[in-house]
Design a protein around this motif. Structure first.
Motif, PDB file in Angstrom:
ATOM      1  N   MET A   1       0.831  -1.191   0.000  1.00 51.34           N
ATOM      2  CA  MET A   1       0.000   0.000   0.000  1.00 51.34           C
ATOM      3  C   MET A   1       0.876   1.257   0.000  1.00 51.34           C
ATOM      4  N   ARG A   2       1.979   1.222   0.720  1.00 52.31           N
ATOM      5  CA  ARG A   2       2.835   2.410   0.782  1.00 52.31           C
ATOM      6  C   ARG A   2       3.437   2.727  -0.581  1.00 52.31           C
ATOM      7  N   ARG A   3       3.861   1.712  -1.311  1.00 54.39           N
ATOM      8  CA  ARG A   3       4.443   1.961  -2.639  1.00 54.39           C
ATOM      9  C   ARG A   3       3.411   2.599  -3.563  1.00 54.39           C
ATOM     10  N   TYR A   4       2.198   2.059  -3.567  1.00 56.41           N
ATOM     11  CA  TYR A   4       1.157   2.612  -4.421  1.00 56.41           C
ATOM     12  C   TYR A   4       0.809   4.041  -3.973  1.00 56.41           C
ATOM     13  N   ALA A   5       0.709   4.269  -2.671  1.00 58.01           N
ATOM     14  CA  ALA A   5       0.415   5.609  -2.155  1.00 58.01           C
ATOM     15  C   ALA A   5       1.514   6.588  -2.562  1.00 58.01           C
ATOM     16  N   SER A   7       3.468   6.344  -5.179  1.00 57.76           N
ATOM     17  CA  SER A   7       3.397   6.606  -6.620  1.00 57.76           C
ATOM     18  C   SER A   7       2.264   7.575  -6.953  1.00 57.76           C
ATOM     19  N   LEU A   8       1.213   7.578  -6.152  1.00 55.02           N
ATOM     20  CA  LEU A   8       0.106   8.507  -6.387  1.00 55.02           C
ATOM     21  C   LEU A   8       0.428   9.917  -5.889  1.00 55.02           C
ATOM     22  N   THR A   9       0.975  10.011  -4.683  1.00 53.87           N
ATOM     23  CA  THR A   9       1.178  11.325  -4.055  1.00 53.87           C
ATOM     24  C   THR A   9       2.516  11.968  -4.397  1.00 53.87           C
ATOM     25  N   ARG A  10       3.534  11.135  -4.658  1.00 53.24           N
ATOM     26  CA  ARG A  10       4.891  11.586  -4.965  1.00 53.24           C
ATOM     27  C   ARG A  10       5.601  12.248  -3.796  1.00 53.24           C
ATOM     28  N   HIS A  11       5.038  12.154  -2.608  1.00 54.09           N
ATOM     29  CA  HIS A  11       5.658  12.717  -1.404  1.00 54.09           C
ATOM     30  C   HIS A  11       5.520  11.710  -0.263  1.00 54.09           C
ATOM     31  N   PRO A  12       6.628  11.355   0.380  1.00 58.17           N
ATOM     32  CA  PRO A  12       6.572  10.338   1.441  1.00 58.17           C
ATOM     33  C   PRO A  12       5.592  10.670   2.570  1.00 58.17           C
ATOM     34  N   SER A  13       5.570  11.903   3.025  1.00 57.97           N
ATOM     35  CA  SER A  13       4.661  12.221   4.132  1.00 57.97           C
ATOM     36  C   SER A  13       3.194  12.161   3.687  1.00 57.97           C
ATOM     37  N   ALA A  15       2.104  10.222   1.327  1.00 54.40           N
ATOM     38  CA  ALA A  15       1.837   8.792   1.158  1.00 54.40           C
ATOM     39  C   ALA A  15       1.502   8.159   2.499  1.00 54.40           C
ATOM     40  N   GLU A  16       2.237   8.523   3.532  1.00 50.67           N
ATOM     41  CA  GLU A  16       1.951   7.993   4.874  1.00 50.67           C
ATOM     42  C   GLU A  16       0.563   8.394   5.332  1.00 50.67           C
ATOM     43  N   ASP A  17       0.198   9.645   5.092  1.00 53.22           N
ATOM     44  CA  ASP A  17      -1.146  10.114   5.462  1.00 53.22           C
ATOM     45  C   ASP A  17      -2.218   9.353   4.694  1.00 53.22           C
ATOM     46  N   LEU A  18      -1.965   9.105   3.425  1.00 49.59           N
ATOM     47  CA  LEU A  18      -2.923   8.377   2.596  1.00 49.59           C
ATOM     48  C   LEU A  18      -3.098   6.949   3.093  1.00 49.59           C
ATOM     49  N   VAL A  19      -2.007   6.287   3.434  1.00 50.38           N
ATOM     50  CA  VAL A  19      -2.092   4.920   3.966  1.00 50.38           C
ATOM     51  C   VAL A  19      -2.858   4.929   5.288  1.00 50.38           C
ATOM     52  N   HIS A  20      -2.566   5.906   6.132  1.00 50.69           N
ATOM     53  CA  HIS A  20      -3.270   6.016   7.411  1.00 50.69           C
ATOM     54  C   HIS A  20      -4.768   6.190   7.196  1.00 50.69           C
ATOM     55  N   ASP A  21      -5.142   7.110   6.303  1.00 51.71           N
ATOM     56  CA  ASP A  21      -6.559   7.337   6.009  1.00 51.71           C
ATOM     57  C   ASP A  21      -7.212   6.090   5.439  1.00 51.71           C
ATOM     58  N   THR A  22      -6.467   5.350   4.615  1.00 49.93           N
ATOM     59  CA  THR A  22      -6.990   4.123   4.022  1.00 49.93           C
ATOM     60  C   THR A  22      -7.267   3.081   5.087  1.00 49.93           C
ATOM     61  N   VAL A  23      -6.334   2.883   5.985  1.00 51.78           N
ATOM     62  CA  VAL A  23      -6.513   1.899   7.067  1.00 51.78           C
ATOM     63  C   VAL A  23      -7.690   2.296   7.948  1.00 51.78           C
ATOM     64  N   LEU A  24      -7.806   3.586   8.224  1.00 55.18           N
ATOM     65  CA  LEU A  24      -8.919   4.072   9.039  1.00 55.18           C
ATOM     66  C   LEU A  24     -10.257   3.816   8.343  1.00 55.18           C
ATOM     67  N   ARG A  25     -10.347   4.122   7.056  1.00 54.37           N
ATOM     68  CA  ARG A  25     -11.586   3.865   6.306  1.00 54.37           C
ATOM     69  C   ARG A  25     -11.890   2.376   6.233  1.00 54.37           C
ATOM     70  N   ALA A  26     -10.871   1.587   6.013  1.00 51.80           N
ATOM     71  CA  ALA A  26     -11.080   0.136   5.946  1.00 51.80           C
ATOM     72  C   ALA A  26     -11.622  -0.379   7.275  1.00 51.80           C
ATOM     73  N   TYR A  27     -11.082   0.117   8.360  1.00 52.89           N
ATOM     74  CA  TYR A  27     -11.553  -0.316   9.677  1.00 52.89           C
ATOM     75  C   TYR A  27     -13.000   0.119   9.901  1.00 52.89           C
ATOM     76  N   GLU A  28     -13.320   1.350   9.518  1.00 52.37           N
ATOM     77  CA  GLU A  28     -14.682   1.849   9.693  1.00 52.37           C
ATOM     78  C   GLU A  28     -15.676   1.087   8.825  1.00 52.37           C
ATOM     79  N   ARG A  29     -15.215   0.579   7.695  1.00 44.75           N
ATOM     80  CA  ARG A  29     -16.105  -0.134   6.761  1.00 44.75           C
ATOM     81  C   ARG A  29     -15.814  -1.632   6.732  1.00 44.75           C
TER      82      ARG A  29
END
Length: 159
Positions: A1-5, A7-13, A15-29
């Motif tokens: 997930m981090r690699r894909y994030a 490649s989408l964001t082009r910024h490590p921080s 990408a980390e935020d995107l992965v965090h938001d993804t995990v949070l959404r996955a948990y909520e759903r």
């Protein structure tokens, strides 16, 4: 997930935020996840949709901000310029002789008719008109000699 994030964001921080938001959404759903299906594609689709939502949200926010600035530029003059201009107008007005300043004030600011002004000042209407004409002319001369960008416009329907 981090690699894909990344490649989408082009910024490590980001990408980390995107992965965090993804995990949070996955948990909520988590109740939407079908047992027996592959977890990784489900998480990647959540990550992708979260990124797309963020891009749309940022674009929409930028458009709203740009529109707000356009409206402000069209309708809101600079406050410093306006303050400077108001100060210049005040100085010019206060430099008028007392009888001209009184007549101009009553007609232009208090919105009184020439006749009402004449009655208040205990002079003829012709005297009021003459004082206002001389005051306007003096203000025009002061304005033309001054450094201000905008010009005074002292106009009032004759009465």
């Amino acid at each position: 997930m981090r690699r894909y994030a990344l490649s989408l964001t082009r910024h490590p921080s980001d990408a980390e935020d995107l992965v965090h938001d993804t995990v949070l959404r996955a948990y909520e759903r988590r109740s939407a996840f079908r047992a027996g299906s592959a977890l990784r594609p489900w998480l990647m689709s959540i990550l992708h949709n979260t990124w797309v939502d963020g891009v749309r949200s940022r674009r929409s926010e930028r458009e709203r901000i740009n529109r707000a600035f356009e409206v402000m530029e069209d309708h809101e003059p600079g406050r410093q310029d306006m303050s400077l201009r108001l100060s210049e107008v005040r100085r010019a007005f206060l430099s008028l002789p007392d009888e001209q300043r009184a007549a101009l004030h009553l007609v232009m600011i208090e919105d009184l008719s020439y006749q009402e002004t004449a009655d208040i000042l205990a002079v003829t209407i012709g005297t009021v008109m003459s004082r206002i004409a001389r005051a306007r002319e003096k203000l025009r001369l002061i304005d033309e000699a001054g450094p201000a960008a905008g010009k005074l416009r002292l106009v009032r329907d004759s009465q």
